[in-house]
Scaffold this motif. Sequence first.
Motif, PDB file in Angstrom:
ATOM      1  N   UNK A 125      72.122 -62.514  31.042  1.00 47.87           N
ATOM      2  CA  UNK A 125      70.772 -62.151  30.624  1.00 47.87           C
ATOM      3  C   UNK A 125      69.736 -63.086  31.232  1.00 47.87           C
ATOM      4  N   UNK A 126      70.045 -64.383  31.273  1.00 48.96           N
ATOM      5  CA  UNK A 126      69.118 -65.363  31.835  1.00 48.96           C
ATOM      6  C   UNK A 126      68.918 -65.127  33.332  1.00 48.96           C
ATOM      7  N   UNK A 127      70.008 -64.881  34.044  1.00 46.20           N
ATOM      8  CA  UNK A 127      69.893 -64.612  35.483  1.00 46.20           C
ATOM      9  C   UNK A 127      69.048 -63.363  35.722  1.00 46.20           C
ATOM     10  N   UNK A 128      69.301 -62.313  34.976  1.00 48.31           N
ATOM     11  CA  UNK A 128      68.525 -61.087  35.177  1.00 48.31           C
ATOM     12  C   UNK A 128      67.062 -61.271  34.763  1.00 48.31           C
ATOM     13  N   UNK A 129      66.813 -62.114  33.771  1.00 44.23           N
ATOM     14  CA  UNK A 129      65.429 -62.392  33.376  1.00 44.23           C
ATOM     15  C   UNK A 129      64.652 -63.010  34.534  1.00 44.23           C
ATOM     16  N   UNK A 130      65.240 -63.992  35.192  1.00 44.90           N
ATOM     17  CA  UNK A 130      64.563 -64.594  36.340  1.00 44.90           C
ATOM     18  C   UNK A 130      64.416 -63.588  37.478  1.00 44.90           C
ATOM     19  N   UNK A 131      65.428 -62.765  37.680  1.00 42.50           N
ATOM     20  CA  UNK A 131      65.380 -61.766  38.750  1.00 42.50           C
ATOM     21  C   UNK A 131      64.238 -60.779  38.531  1.00 42.50           C
ATOM     22  N   UNK A 132      64.152 -60.214  37.342  1.00 37.46           N
ATOM     23  CA  UNK A 132      63.152 -59.178  37.090  1.00 37.46           C
ATOM     24  C   UNK A 132      61.751 -59.770  37.017  1.00 37.46           C
ATOM     25  N   UNK A 133      61.628 -61.008  36.565  1.00 38.37           N
ATOM     26  CA  UNK A 133      60.296 -61.596  36.457  1.00 38.37           C
ATOM     27  C   UNK A 133      59.715 -61.962  37.819  1.00 38.37           C
ATOM     28  N   UNK A 134      60.578 -62.174  38.815  1.00 38.55           N
ATOM     29  CA  UNK A 134      60.093 -62.452  40.168  1.00 38.55           C
ATOM     30  C   UNK A 134      59.979 -61.196  41.020  1.00 38.55           C
ATOM     31  N   UNK A 135      60.973 -60.312  40.931  1.00 38.30           N
ATOM     32  CA  UNK A 135      60.994 -59.160  41.846  1.00 38.30           C
ATOM     33  C   UNK A 135      60.662 -57.828  41.175  1.00 38.30           C
ATOM     34  N   UNK A 136      60.796 -57.742  39.859  1.00 40.58           N
ATOM     35  CA  UNK A 136      60.563 -56.459  39.210  1.00 40.58           C
ATOM     36  C   UNK A 136      61.767 -55.543  39.380  1.00 40.58           C
ATOM     37  N   UNK A 137      61.748 -54.724  40.402  1.00 40.31           N
ATOM     38  CA  UNK A 137      62.863 -53.820  40.682  1.00 40.31           C
ATOM     39  C   UNK A 137      63.953 -54.562  41.455  1.00 40.31           C
ATOM     40  N   UNK A 138      65.222 -54.317  41.087  1.00 39.48           N
ATOM     41  CA  UNK A 138      66.347 -54.978  41.757  1.00 39.48           C
ATOM     42  C   UNK A 138      67.625 -54.239  41.367  1.00 39.48           C
ATOM     43  N   UNK A 144      82.417 -55.729  37.782  1.00 39.34           N
ATOM     44  CA  UNK A 144      82.937 -56.802  38.635  1.00 39.34           C
ATOM     45  C   UNK A 144      83.125 -56.352  40.076  1.00 39.34           C
ATOM     46  N   UNK A 145      82.504 -55.245  40.446  1.00 48.15           N
ATOM     47  CA  UNK A 145      82.632 -54.734  41.808  1.00 48.15           C
ATOM     48  C   UNK A 145      81.351 -55.005  42.584  1.00 48.15           C
ATOM     49  N   UNK A 146      81.382 -56.035  43.421  1.00 45.41           N
ATOM     50  CA  UNK A 146      80.224 -56.378  44.237  1.00 45.41           C
ATOM     51  C   UNK A 146      80.499 -56.059  45.698  1.00 45.41           C
ATOM     52  N   UNK A 147      81.365 -55.075  45.950  1.00 43.88           N
ATOM     53  CA  UNK A 147      81.683 -54.738  47.332  1.00 43.88           C
ATOM     54  C   UNK A 147      80.454 -54.239  48.079  1.00 43.88           C
ATOM     55  N   UNK A 148      79.554 -53.618  47.355  1.00 47.20           N
ATOM     56  CA  UNK A 148      78.353 -53.102  47.998  1.00 47.20           C
ATOM     57  C   UNK A 148      77.122 -53.580  47.251  1.00 47.20           C
ATOM     58  N   UNK A 149      76.208 -54.204  47.992  1.00 46.51           N
ATOM     59  CA  UNK A 149      74.921 -54.590  47.414  1.00 46.51           C
ATOM     60  C   UNK A 149      73.845 -53.569  47.781  1.00 46.51           C
ATOM     61  N   UNK A 150      74.287 -52.372  48.173  1.00 47.10           N
ATOM     62  CA  UNK A 150      73.349 -51.330  48.572  1.00 47.10           C
ATOM     63  C   UNK A 150      72.991 -50.413  47.412  1.00 47.10           C
ATOM     64  N   UNK A 151      73.285 -50.853  46.193  1.00 43.32           N
ATOM     65  CA  UNK A 151      72.908 -50.068  45.025  1.00 43.32           C
ATOM     66  C   UNK A 151      71.388 -49.906  44.989  1.00 43.32           C
ATOM     67  N   UNK A 152      70.906 -48.725  44.617  1.00 40.66           N
ATOM     68  CA  UNK A 152      69.450 -48.565  44.525  1.00 40.66           C
ATOM     69  C   UNK A 152      68.870 -49.493  43.464  1.00 40.66           C
ATOM     70  N   UNK A 153      67.681 -49.958  43.711  1.00 44.42           N
ATOM     71  CA  UNK A 153      67.035 -50.877  42.778  1.00 44.42           C
ATOM     72  C   UNK A 153      66.702 -50.165  41.477  1.00 44.42           C
ATOM     73  N   UNK A 154      66.997 -50.817  40.367  1.00 45.12           N
ATOM     74  CA  UNK A 154      66.650 -50.289  39.057  1.00 45.12           C
ATOM     75  C   UNK A 154      65.221 -50.689  38.712  1.00 45.12           C
ATOM     76  N   UNK A 155      64.562 -49.864  37.935  1.00 45.32           N
ATOM     77  CA  UNK A 155      63.214 -50.198  37.491  1.00 45.32           C
ATOM     78  C   UNK A 155      63.255 -51.392  36.548  1.00 45.32           C
ATOM     79  N   UNK A 156      62.149 -52.100  36.486  1.00 44.79           N
ATOM     80  CA  UNK A 156      62.091 -53.305  35.661  1.00 44.79           C
ATOM     81  C   UNK A 156      62.453 -53.013  34.207  1.00 44.79           C
TER      82      UNK A 156
END
Length: 204
Positions: A125-138, A144-156
């Motif tokens: 939750x803390x990591x995502x809080x910093x992520x969304x507060x800086x970038x908004x959409x991500x 546990x599957x990080x094979x692809x980081x090409x997932x579409x960005x989710x809304x804030x």
Amino acid sequence: LEVVPVDAVTSESYYKTEDQLFKALNAAYSPLGNRGMYGWWLPVLRDVMTDDSETLEQNIIDHHFFNVQNTNIRLFNRNNGDGLWNSIYMGILRCNLIIVRLSGATIASPLRRRQIEGEARFLRALYYYHLVSFWGRAPLLLDDNFDSMDEPAAEAGVIYAAIEADLLAIMDRGLLPWSYNGAANQELGRATVGAALSLLGKVQ
């Protein structure tokens, strides 16, 4: 002939015991101290966007801070933005691995199992809080599957909802204590109910 590798630790062979889960949990805390996060860029970038600090355009480092301070636009380059982004997702992956693999681990104490899950959920939750507060959409990655980081960005709003779900799970299921006694695996500084409540107050 299929032989199980014995010369390296893999995500499939790890996360089986309480000791392994606590070591993985310590690794999930680790990115917080990276230069891209609390080790340097995160508190500095947040401060220069307020009246709490001031910077002078004297060198390339101050130049980035100067622009953030005067335009309130977060200018990221390979040193600060990539470091922050990469550190956040490093932490998220480590938390996801713990949360997903916890059910298959052998842990004698139900209390210890809840604590491990609670700390991992708080950190995610803390990591995502910093992520969304800086970038908004991500990208919102909760498995546990990080094979692809090409997932579409989710809304804030979707990311904030995921943060809230993790923190409410901590409250509703009693996953974290109010304090630690300093004994083994009870080190001071680990996530507590109070920390989760404080973060919840920021996102609600």
